[in-house]
Design an enzyme around this catalytic site. Structure first.
Site, PDB file in Angstrom:
ATOM      1  CG  ASP A  21      -1.949   0.910   1.089  1.00  0.00           C
ATOM      2  OD1 ASP A  21      -2.295   1.409   0.078  1.00  0.00           O
ATOM      3  OD2 ASP A  21      -2.740   1.566   2.172  1.00  0.00           O
ATOM      4  N   GLY A  22       0.409   2.371  -0.633  1.00  0.00           N
ATOM      5  CA  GLY A  22       1.057   3.581  -0.611  1.00  0.00           C
ATOM      6  C   GLY A  22       1.514   4.122  -1.954  1.00  0.00           C
ATOM      7  CG  ASN A  69      -7.729  -1.932  -5.350  1.00  0.00           C
ATOM      8  OD1 ASN A  69      -6.992  -2.618  -5.175  1.00  0.00           O
ATOM      9  ND2 ASN A  69      -7.949  -0.805  -4.310  1.00  0.00           N
ATOM     10  NE  ARG A 195      -7.812   0.969   5.417  1.00  0.00           N
ATOM     11  CZ  ARG A 195      -7.453   2.195   5.563  1.00  0.00           C
ATOM     12  NH1 ARG A 195      -7.783   2.951   6.811  1.00  0.00           N
ATOM     13  NH2 ARG A 195      -7.265   2.990   4.727  1.00  0.00           N
ATOM     14  CD  GLU A 208       3.506 -13.450  15.476  1.00  0.00           C
ATOM     15  OE1 GLU A 208       3.446 -12.216  15.992  1.00  0.00           O
ATOM     16  OE2 GLU A 208       3.275 -14.351  16.085  1.00  0.00           O
TER      17      GLU A 208
HETATM   18  C1  IPE Z   1      -5.528  -2.676  -0.277  1.00  0.00           C
HETATM   19  O1  IPE Z   1      -5.021  -1.238  -0.363  1.00  0.00           O
HETATM   20  C2  IPE Z   1      -5.617  -3.401  -1.441  1.00  0.00           C
HETATM   21  C3  IPE Z   1      -4.152  -3.690  -2.092  1.00  0.00           C
HETATM   22  C4  IPE Z   1      -2.993  -3.319  -1.572  1.00  0.00           C
HETATM   23  C5  IPE Z   1      -4.120  -4.083  -3.341  1.00  0.00           C
HETATM   24  P1  IPE Z   1      -6.481  -0.436  -0.373  1.00  0.00           P
HETATM   25  O2  IPE Z   1      -5.525   1.115  -0.608  1.00  0.00           O
HETATM   26  O3  IPE Z   1      -7.206  -0.719  -1.429  1.00  0.00           O
HETATM   27  O4  IPE Z   1      -7.164  -0.622   0.882  1.00  0.00           O
HETATM   28  P2  IPE Z   1      -7.693   0.588   1.851  1.00  0.00           P
HETATM   29  O5  IPE Z   1      -8.866   1.332   0.781  1.00  0.00           O
HETATM   30  O6  IPE Z   1      -6.681   1.647   2.126  1.00  0.00           O
HETATM   31  O7  IPE Z   1      -8.588  -0.093   2.973  1.00  0.00           O
HETATM   32  C1  IPE Z   2      -1.621   0.281  -3.363  1.00  0.00           C
HETATM   33  O1  IPE Z   2      -1.283   1.646  -3.269  1.00  0.00           O
HETATM   34  C2  IPE Z   2      -1.750  -0.381  -4.699  1.00  0.00           C
HETATM   35  C3  IPE Z   2      -3.209  -0.753  -4.907  1.00  0.00           C
HETATM   36  C4  IPE Z   2      -3.912  -0.667  -4.311  1.00  0.00           C
HETATM   37  C5  IPE Z   2      -3.388  -1.083  -6.563  1.00  0.00           C
HETATM   38  P1  IPE Z   2      -2.452   2.664  -3.364  1.00  0.00           P
HETATM   39  O2  IPE Z   2      -3.033   2.952  -4.830  1.00  0.00           O
HETATM   40  O3  IPE Z   2      -3.746   2.168  -2.560  1.00  0.00           O
HETATM   41  O4  IPE Z   2      -1.884   3.876  -2.711  1.00  0.00           O
HETATM   42  P2  IPE Z   2      -2.525   4.824  -1.731  1.00  0.00           P
HETATM   43  O5  IPE Z   2      -2.918   4.013  -0.385  1.00  0.00           O
HETATM   44  O6  IPE Z   2      -3.566   5.547  -2.212  1.00  0.00           O
HETATM   45  O7  IPE Z   2      -1.303   5.760  -1.414  1.00  0.00           O
HETATM   46 MG    MG Z   3      -4.006   2.361  -0.333  1.00  0.00          MG
END
Ligand code: IPE
Ligand code: IPE
Ligand code: MG
Length: 248
Positions: A21-22, A69, A195, A208
Site C-alpha cells: 500500500d502507498g 479496487n 488494517r 504475525e
Molecule cells: C489494499 O489497499 C489493496 C491492495 C494493496 C491491493 P487499499 O488502498 O485498496 O485499501 P484501503 O482502501 O486503504 O483499505
Molecule cells: C496500493 O497503493 C496499490 C493498489 C491498491 C493497487 P494505493 O494505490 O492504494 O496507494 P495509496 O494507499 O492511495 O497511497
Molecule cells: Mg491504498
C-alpha cells in the site's frame, strides 16, 4: 545493523504475505499522477520478490488488486491493467532465472480477455518452477473467496458429495483459493495504515502482523529483511502458554 546477516536461515517464514500500500500517496507527494506510483511500485515488487527468494521464503503472496479496487477512477484502473499485462510479460526472465512459479488468487473472470490471456500465459510458462511460489492476489477479496467457498460447499452438500459432519477447518481450507499453500506466517502492510482491507481473513488467524509506515515504492530489501528479523524475535504461542516462563 545488517538485517540480512541477522536472519536465522532455519527460521525464515515459509509464507510471507504483503499488502503493498502507498503507491498513490507516494506519487501525490511528488506532484505526480497516482499511476506513476504504481509504475514505481512494480520496481519494489521486483526487489522484494528477489529478496524473498534470496532468503528462502517458499511462498510470497502480494495483494496487488482488490475486488474493491474496481471502484477506483477508470483511468487508474486502466493504468493498473496495462501495468499488469506488461509486468506479466516483462518479468518472465526474473521468474525463470529465480525458479519462481506464478500463481493467481482472485476472480479471474472479472478481468478482460486480454488480461486473462496474459495471466494464463504467465501461469503456464512458470508452472514447472519450484523454488518459490509468487502468489498474486488479483481481483481478490477475502469475502469474495469465502463466499465462493461456501457456495461450492453448499453445492457439494446438495449433491450428496459432502457430509455436514465432514466440515472442519481443514476441509474449509480445501475450498479456498489458497488451498495449495500453508497459511501466512508473516503479514506485512506498508503505507502506514493498520488494517487488513479484506485480505486473507481466514488464513491470517495466527499470522504475525508487521506494519511499516513506508510507502510501497520506497520499501527496500533491507526493510524487508528487517521485518523478517522482527518476526524471528517474536514468540508464536498459538493460544498456549510461553515455552519458558519469563521473569520468575
Ligand atoms: C489494499 O489497499 C489493496 C491492495 C494493496 C491491493 P487499499 O488502498 O485498496 O485499501 P484501503 O482502501 O486503504 O483499505
Ligand atoms: C496500493 O497503493 C496499490 C493498489 C491498491 C493497487 P494505493 O494505490 O492504494 O496507494 P495509496 O494507499 O492511495 O497511497
Ligand atoms: Mg491504498
Amino acid at each position: 545493523m545488517d538485517f540480512l546477516q541477522a536472519i536465522q536461515p532455519e527460521r525464515v517464514p515459509a509464507h510471507v504475505a504483503i499488502i503493498m500500500d502507498g503507491n498513490g500517496r507516494w506519487a501525490q507527494n511528488r506532484g505526480l499522477e497516482r499511476a506513476q506510483g504504481h509504475i514505481e511500485g512494480v520496481k519494489a515488487v521486483r526487489r522484494i520478490t528477489e529478496a524473498a527468494c534470496r532468503v528462502g521464503v517458499r511462498y510470497l503472496t502480494l495483494y496487488a488488486f482488490s475486488t474493491e479496487n474496481w471502484n477506483r477512477p477508470q483511468a487508474e484502473v486502466n493504468a493498473l491493467m496495462g501495468l499488469l499485462v506488461s509486468c506479466l510479460h516483462n518479468e518472465m526472465p526474473l521468474f525463470m532465472k529465480n525458479g519462481i512459479r506464478l500463481r493467481i488468487i482472485g476472480d479471474k473472470n472479472s478481468f478482460s480477455p486480454e488480461v486473462r490471456q496474459a495471466m494464463n500465459d504467465a501461469l503456464r510458462q512458470t508452472e514447472n518452477n519450484t523454488r518459490m511460489d509468487l502468489v498474486l492476489a488479483l481481483g481478490y477479496s477475502a469475502r469474495w473467496e469465502l463466499t465462493e467457498a461456501f457456495r461450492q460447499m453448499a453445492r457439494q452438500v446438495q449433491e450428496g458429495k459432502l457430509q455436514a459432519e465432514a466440515v472442519n477447518a481443514d476441509k474449509i481450507g480445501e475450498f479456498l483459493a489458497t488451498s495449495f499453500m500453508p497459511d501466512p506466517d508473516l503479514l506485512i502492510r506498508t503505507g502506514g495504515e493498520s488494517r487488513v482491507s479484506n485480505f486473507l481473513l481466514w488464513q491470517i488467524a495466527y499470522a504475525e502482523m508487521y506494519f511499516s509506515p513506508v510507502f510501497w515504492p520506497d520499501f527496500t530489501e533491507e526493510m524487508f529483511y528487517e521485518s523478517i528479523v522482527n518476526y524471528q524475535n517474536r514468540e508464536r504461542r498459538f493460544g498456549k502458554v510461553p515455552a519458558k516462563p519469563a521473569g520468575v
